[in-house]
Design a protein around this motif. Structure first.
Motif, mmCIF file in Angstrom:
data_model
loop_
_atom_site.group_PDB
_atom_site.id
_atom_site.type_symbol
_atom_site.label_atom_id
_atom_site.label_comp_id
_atom_site.label_asym_id
_atom_site.label_seq_id
_atom_site.Cartn_x
_atom_site.Cartn_y
_atom_site.Cartn_z
ATOM 1 N N HIS A 178 0.826 -1.206 0.000
ATOM 2 C CA HIS A 178 0.000 0.000 0.000
ATOM 3 C C HIS A 178 0.861 1.258 0.000
ATOM 4 O O HIS A 178 0.645 2.190 -0.775
ATOM 5 C CB HIS A 178 -0.929 -0.023 1.228
ATOM 6 C CG HIS A 178 -1.938 1.071 1.232
ATOM 7 N ND1 HIS A 178 -1.809 2.201 2.032
ATOM 8 C CD2 HIS A 178 -3.080 1.244 0.531
ATOM 9 C CE1 HIS A 178 -2.840 2.994 1.810
ATOM 10 N NE2 HIS A 178 -3.635 2.443 0.918
ATOM 11 N N HIS A 179 1.890 1.249 0.848
ATOM 12 C CA HIS A 179 2.740 2.432 1.021
ATOM 13 C C HIS A 179 3.647 2.663 -0.180
ATOM 14 O O HIS A 179 3.691 3.771 -0.729
ATOM 15 C CB HIS A 179 3.581 2.267 2.292
ATOM 16 C CG HIS A 179 4.536 3.402 2.512
ATOM 17 N ND1 HIS A 179 4.131 4.621 2.989
ATOM 18 C CD2 HIS A 179 5.882 3.495 2.288
ATOM 19 C CE1 HIS A 179 5.184 5.430 3.066
ATOM 20 N NE2 HIS A 179 6.253 4.771 2.637
ATOM 21 N N TRP A 180 4.393 1.626 -0.605
ATOM 22 C CA TRP A 180 5.421 1.804 -1.625
ATOM 23 C C TRP A 180 4.860 2.040 -3.025
ATOM 24 O O TRP A 180 5.544 2.554 -3.897
ATOM 25 C CB TRP A 180 6.365 0.599 -1.670
ATOM 26 C CG TRP A 180 7.274 0.488 -0.488
ATOM 27 C CD1 TRP A 180 7.340 -0.534 0.408
ATOM 28 C CD2 TRP A 180 8.279 1.422 -0.065
ATOM 29 N NE1 TRP A 180 8.297 -0.305 1.367
ATOM 30 C CE2 TRP A 180 8.891 0.901 1.094
ATOM 31 C CE3 TRP A 180 8.711 2.661 -0.552
ATOM 32 C CZ2 TRP A 180 9.903 1.562 1.775
ATOM 33 C CZ3 TRP A 180 9.732 3.326 0.125
ATOM 34 C CH2 TRP A 180 10.313 2.768 1.274
ATOM 35 N N SER A 181 3.593 1.612 -3.250
ATOM 36 C CA SER A 181 3.037 1.789 -4.593
ATOM 37 C C SER A 181 2.113 3.000 -4.681
ATOM 38 O O SER A 181 1.473 3.209 -5.700
ATOM 39 C CB SER A 181 2.264 0.537 -5.014
ATOM 40 O OG SER A 181 1.071 0.414 -4.260
ATOM 41 N N PHE A 182 2.035 3.780 -3.575
ATOM 42 C CA PHE A 182 1.160 4.959 -3.534
ATOM 43 C C PHE A 182 -0.290 4.589 -3.875
ATOM 44 O O PHE A 182 -0.963 5.279 -4.636
ATOM 45 C CB PHE A 182 1.661 6.065 -4.486
ATOM 46 C CG PHE A 182 3.140 6.299 -4.416
ATOM 47 C CD1 PHE A 182 3.747 6.629 -3.210
ATOM 48 C CD2 PHE A 182 3.935 6.175 -5.544
ATOM 49 C CE1 PHE A 182 5.114 6.856 -3.142
ATOM 50 C CE2 PHE A 182 5.311 6.394 -5.476
ATOM 51 C CZ PHE A 182 5.897 6.726 -4.264
ATOM 52 N N HIS A 183 -0.729 3.445 -3.342
ATOM 53 C CA HIS A 183 -2.069 2.949 -3.667
ATOM 54 C C HIS A 183 -3.131 3.932 -3.157
ATOM 55 O O HIS A 183 -3.131 4.287 -1.983
ATOM 56 C CB HIS A 183 -2.278 1.568 -3.031
ATOM 57 C CG HIS A 183 -3.318 0.755 -3.721
ATOM 58 N ND1 HIS A 183 -4.630 1.133 -3.784
ATOM 59 C CD2 HIS A 183 -3.235 -0.426 -4.391
ATOM 60 C CE1 HIS A 183 -5.314 0.231 -4.463
ATOM 61 N NE2 HIS A 183 -4.493 -0.724 -4.852
ATOM 62 N N PRO A 184 -4.057 4.356 -4.025
ATOM 63 C CA PRO A 184 -5.031 5.366 -3.596
ATOM 64 C C PRO A 184 -6.158 4.809 -2.713
ATOM 65 O O PRO A 184 -6.804 5.560 -2.000
ATOM 66 C CB PRO A 184 -5.604 5.885 -4.927
ATOM 67 C CG PRO A 184 -5.420 4.749 -5.884
ATOM 68 C CD PRO A 184 -4.190 4.022 -5.449
ATOM 69 N N ASN A 185 -6.408 3.492 -2.783
ATOM 70 C CA ASN A 185 -7.500 2.897 -1.993
ATOM 71 C C ASN A 185 -7.028 2.516 -0.599
ATOM 72 O O ASN A 185 -5.830 2.467 -0.336
ATOM 73 C CB ASN A 185 -8.057 1.653 -2.683
ATOM 74 C CG ASN A 185 -8.649 1.969 -4.045
ATOM 75 O OD1 ASN A 185 -8.349 3.020 -4.600
ATOM 76 N ND2 ASN A 185 -9.448 1.093 -4.577
ATOM 77 N N HIS A 186 -7.975 2.181 0.271
ATOM 78 C CA HIS A 186 -7.619 1.770 1.628
ATOM 79 C C HIS A 186 -6.885 0.421 1.591
ATOM 80 O O HIS A 186 -7.126 -0.410 0.708
ATOM 81 C CB HIS A 186 -8.880 1.671 2.501
ATOM 82 C CG HIS A 186 -8.561 1.564 3.969
ATOM 83 N ND1 HIS A 186 -8.397 0.354 4.608
ATOM 84 C CD2 HIS A 186 -8.353 2.522 4.909
ATOM 85 C CE1 HIS A 186 -8.104 0.569 5.879
ATOM 86 N NE2 HIS A 186 -8.070 1.875 6.096
ATOM 87 N N ARG A 187 -6.001 0.221 2.566
ATOM 88 C CA ARG A 187 -5.178 -1.008 2.610
ATOM 89 C C ARG A 187 -6.011 -2.294 2.621
ATOM 90 O O ARG A 187 -5.599 -3.325 2.099
ATOM 91 C CB ARG A 187 -4.271 -0.958 3.849
ATOM 92 C CG ARG A 187 -3.194 -2.011 3.853
ATOM 93 C CD ARG A 187 -2.284 -1.828 5.045
ATOM 94 N NE ARG A 187 -2.999 -1.946 6.308
ATOM 95 C CZ ARG A 187 -3.309 -3.113 6.884
ATOM 96 N NH1 ARG A 187 -2.994 -4.243 6.287
ATOM 97 N NH2 ARG A 187 -3.940 -3.132 8.036
#
Length: 395
Positions: free
Chosen positions: A51-60
Motif C-alpha cells: 500500500h505504502h510503496w506503490s502509492f495505492h489510492p485505496n484503503h489497505r
C-alpha cells in the motif's frame, strides 16, 4: 490510477500480455500497484508495504480482499505471461541457435511455527527438509520451473507442494512440464538435481521429446555388462588413467564416461566427474546423467552448469522481491502472492533485457525519476502541497 510515469510502463506491459481482455480496470490497477511495490527497494512483503510503496489510492483493506476474496483469475494471468515468455525465449534460441533449458527445483518459504492457541494459522504450512539449513523447517514448499537459454532466463511456473494432498513434488514437476507439450520446437534439456530424476519424471520428459540432464545420487544402480552395481561402488574401480580431463568454464574435471543401462533407463550416458585438483574419492564425486547420448562430456557438464540459474533466481526472488516475505494466511492468497511475484520478475527482466538484478536496478531508478517528475508537474499546476503529500503517502 496515479499519474506516475513508471505506473504507465507496468500498465503497458500488462496490455502487451493481452490482460485487458480478461481483467477489469480495478483488477489491472491492483496488479500495476502490486508490481510497483514488489520491485521497490526496501519492500518487505507485507500488505502495508504494498500500500505504502506503490502509492495505492485505496484503503489497505482492499489489498487484503484482492488476495483472498476478489474473483480475478490468477491462472489466466500466468497463462498469458507464459505465452509471452515462450515467444521471447523461442525467438532468442532460434536467433542464436542455442538449445532451450528447463530447470526444475523447489524452495522453502520459511515461516514461524504458530502456537497451538493461534486462532488463524497460515494455511498450507508444514515441516520440510531444508538442504540449506540441513534440518526440518516450517513453511511452504514451492516447486518452480524456469525456462532459459545460455543468455536469458525467465521463471515460468510454480506449484505449492502440499504434503497432506498426497501429490508428490515429482507429480507437480510432471504437471508443469506437461503444460509445455507441443509448444517448444527447439532441442530441450530438462535440468534437475539428484532429488528429481525418478523413472516417472524421466519418462514424462522423454515422451514430450525433452532430454534430461541431471545429477544422480551415488546409490543409483547401473548395469555394466548386465550386472547391477551402485554408482559409488562402480566409481571405486575407476583409475585416473581411465578418465579424461574436461574444462567447463574456469573448472577442470577428471571425467569417466559410462554408456548403458541404469535403473529406470535402458540406455543413457552417466559421467563420473571429479574436480581435477581434488582426490578421486567418494566425497568429491559427481554423477551426472544425460539421456542424450550424442552430447560430448564437455557439453553435458556445460549444460548441467546452467541449472545454477534457478538457484540464483531463488536467492534474488527472496532477497529482492520478498518471495518468502508474505504474511497472508489464506492458501489462495499465498498462491496469488506467488502469481504476482512471477510477473514482477518477468517485467524486471523484460525491461532491462538482462538479469533480474539489472532489471530491478533500472526500475528503481525509473521510479525515482517518475516521482520527482510527478512532484515537479504538480507544483507547476499549483496543486497544493498537502494534496501531493497525500497522494505520495507522506501526509
Amino acid at each position: 490510477m496515479n499519474r506516475l510515469a513508471h505506473h504507465q510502463g507496468i500498465h503497458k506491459f500488462f496490455m502487451a500480455l493481452g490482460l485487458a481482455l480478461y481483467f477489469s480496470k480495478p483488477v489491472m490497477k491492483h496488479l500495476v500497484h502490486l508490481v510497483d511495490a514488489l520491485t521497490t527497494k526496501g519492500f518487505s512483503g507485507t500488505l502495508t508495504d504494498i500500500h505504502h510503496w506503490s502509492f495505492h489510492p485505496n484503503h489497505r483493506t482492499t489489498l487484503s480482499h484482492f488476495f483472498t476474496k476478489s474473483p480475478w483469475n490468477e491462472e489466466k494471468l500466468l497463462e498469458k505471461l507464459q505465452e509471452w515468455i515462450l515467444r521471447q525465449i523461442e525467438r532468442l534460441a532460434k536467433r542464436k541457435n542455442q538449445p532451450l533449458f528447463l530447470s526444475i527445483d523447489d524452495t522453502i518459504c520459511q515461516k514461524t511455527k504458530p502456537s497451538s492457541r493461534a486462532a488463524h494459522a497460515m494455511q498450507g504450512c508444514n515441516w520440510h527438509y531444508s538442504h540449506k539449513d540441513h534440518q526440518m523447517v516450517w513453511g511452504h514448499s514451492l516447486v518452480w520451473l524456469m525456462v532459459h537459454t545460455f543468455t536469458q532466463a525467465f521463471p515460468f511456473a510454480f506449484r505449492l507442494y502440499d504434503k497432506a494432498a498426497g501429490t508428490s513434488k515429482i507429480d507437480l514437476a510432471i504437471e508443469m512440464l506437461s503444460s509445455l507439450k507441443g509448444k517448444l520446437a527447439h532441442p530441450v534439456y530438462v535440468l534437475m538435481d539428484s532429488w528429481y530424476p525418478s523413472k516417472e519424471l524421466i519418462e514424462a520428459c522423454l515422451k514430450q521429446g525433452f532430454h534430461v540432464i541431471a545429477m544422480l545420487k551415488t546409490n543409483r544402480i547401473l548395469y555394466p555388462k548386465g550386472i547391477a552395481v551402485q554408482a559409488k561402488l562402480f566409481a571405486r574401480y575407476i583409475e585416473p588413467q581411465d578418465t579424461r580431463l574436461v574444462t567447463v568454464g574456469q573448472e577442470r574435471y577428471r571425467v569417466y564416461r559410462y554408456e548403458g543401462a541404469i535403473h529406470g533407463l535402458d540406455d543413457a550416458v552417466v559421467l563420473f566427474a571429479w574436480k581435477a585438483d581434488q582426490p578421486m574419492t567418494l566425497e568429491h564425486l559427481h554423477v551426472v546423467l544425460s539421456t542424450d547420448r550424442e552430447l560430448s562430456n564437455e557439453d553435458i557438464l556445460r549444460y548441467y552448469a546452467q541449472r545454477w540459474t534457478i538457484e540464483c533466481f531463488f536467492r534474488q526472488a527472496k532477497d529482492q522481491l520478498k518471495l518468502d516475505g508474505y504474511r497472508v494466511r489464506h492458501i489462495r492468497a499465498v498462491k496469488r502472492y506467488g502469481a504476482v511475484v512471477l510477473p514482477s520478475c518477468v517485467y524486471s527482466i523484460a525491461e532491462s533485457q538482462q538479469t533480474l538484478s539489472a532489471g530491478l536496478e533500472l526500475l528503481r531508478s525509473r521510479k525515482g525519476h517518475s516521482v520527482v517528475e510527478f512532484i515537479y508537474d504538480a507544483a507547476k499546476q499549483d496543486i497544493p502541497i498537502d494534496v501531493i503529500k497525500k497522494q505520495l503517502h507522506v501526509a
